[in-house]
Design a protein around this motif. Structure first.
Motif, PDB file in Angstrom:
ATOM      1  N   HIS A   1       0.829  -1.204   0.000  1.00 61.44           N
ATOM      2  CA  HIS A   1       0.000   0.000   0.000  1.00 61.44           C
ATOM      3  C   HIS A   1       0.869   1.263   0.000  1.00 61.44           C
ATOM      4  N   GLY A   2       1.939   1.254   0.774  1.00 62.58           N
ATOM      5  CA  GLY A   2       2.834   2.408   0.832  1.00 62.58           C
ATOM      6  C   GLY A   2       3.527   2.668  -0.493  1.00 62.58           C
TER       7      GLY A   2
ATOM      8  N   GLY B   1       3.849   6.036  -5.313  1.00 63.35           N
ATOM      9  CA  GLY B   1       3.825   6.136  -6.773  1.00 63.35           C
ATOM     10  C   GLY B   1       2.684   6.999  -7.266  1.00 63.35           C
ATOM     11  N   ASP B   2       1.517   6.851  -6.654  1.00 66.87           N
ATOM     12  CA  ASP B   2       0.363   7.669  -7.035  1.00 66.87           C
ATOM     13  C   ASP B   2       0.611   9.146  -6.736  1.00 66.87           C
TER      14      ASP B   2
ATOM     15  N   ASP C   1       2.916  10.435  -9.400  1.00 70.16           N
ATOM     16  CA  ASP C   1       2.156  10.628 -10.638  1.00 70.16           C
ATOM     17  C   ASP C   1       1.326  11.905 -10.578  1.00 70.16           C
ATOM     18  N   ALA C   2       0.701  12.160  -9.452  1.00 68.69           N
ATOM     19  CA  ALA C   2      -0.119  13.361  -9.304  1.00 68.69           C
ATOM     20  C   ALA C   2       0.726  14.631  -9.423  1.00 68.69           C
ATOM     21  N   ARG C   3       1.917  14.615  -8.830  1.00 65.94           N
ATOM     22  CA  ARG C   3       2.795  15.792  -8.861  1.00 65.94           C
ATOM     23  C   ARG C   3       3.356  16.064 -10.255  1.00 65.94           C
ATOM     24  N   THR C   4       3.520  14.998 -11.055  1.00 67.46           N
ATOM     25  CA  THR C   4       4.111  15.153 -12.385  1.00 67.46           C
ATOM     26  C   THR C   4       3.066  15.127 -13.496  1.00 67.46           C
TER      27      THR C   4
ATOM     28  N   GLN D   1       7.459   0.750  -9.168  1.00 66.24           N
ATOM     29  CA  GLN D   1       6.606   0.158  -8.138  1.00 66.24           C
ATOM     30  C   GLN D   1       6.698  -1.367  -8.191  1.00 66.24           C
ATOM     31  N   GLU D   2       6.685  -1.937  -9.391  1.00 64.46           N
ATOM     32  CA  GLU D   2       6.795  -3.384  -9.532  1.00 64.46           C
ATOM     33  C   GLU D   2       8.124  -3.886  -8.987  1.00 64.46           C
TER      34      GLU D   2
END
Length: 63
Positions: free
Chosen positions: A20-21, A26-27, A30-33, A45-46
């Motif tokens: 979850h962390g 990663g999310d 993604d939001a910041r970029t 992440q993988e």
């Protein structure tokens, strides 16, 4: 002891929280970029999940 070894010891026994962390971090990236690097973040992440032993388990229908 390396930093990764210390993190692995902290995460041992908490695979759901670790996964979850990693997803949450990663999310947030993604939001910041603006999802500009989404495919690279997904790969990272993988790899993190594989290195920490929290990778996605293949279900019979995924094979």
């Amino acid at each position: 002891m390396s930093m990764l070894d210390k993190l692995k010891n902290l995460m041992k026994g908490h695979p759901d929280q670790t996964r979850h962390g990693v997803e949450k971090a990663g999310d947030a990236f993604d939001a910041r970029t603006g999802n500009k690097y989404q495919s690279q973040v997904d790969k990272a992440q993988e790899k993190l999940n594989d290195q920490t032993g929290t990778g996605r388990q293949q279900r019979p229908e995924d094979r």
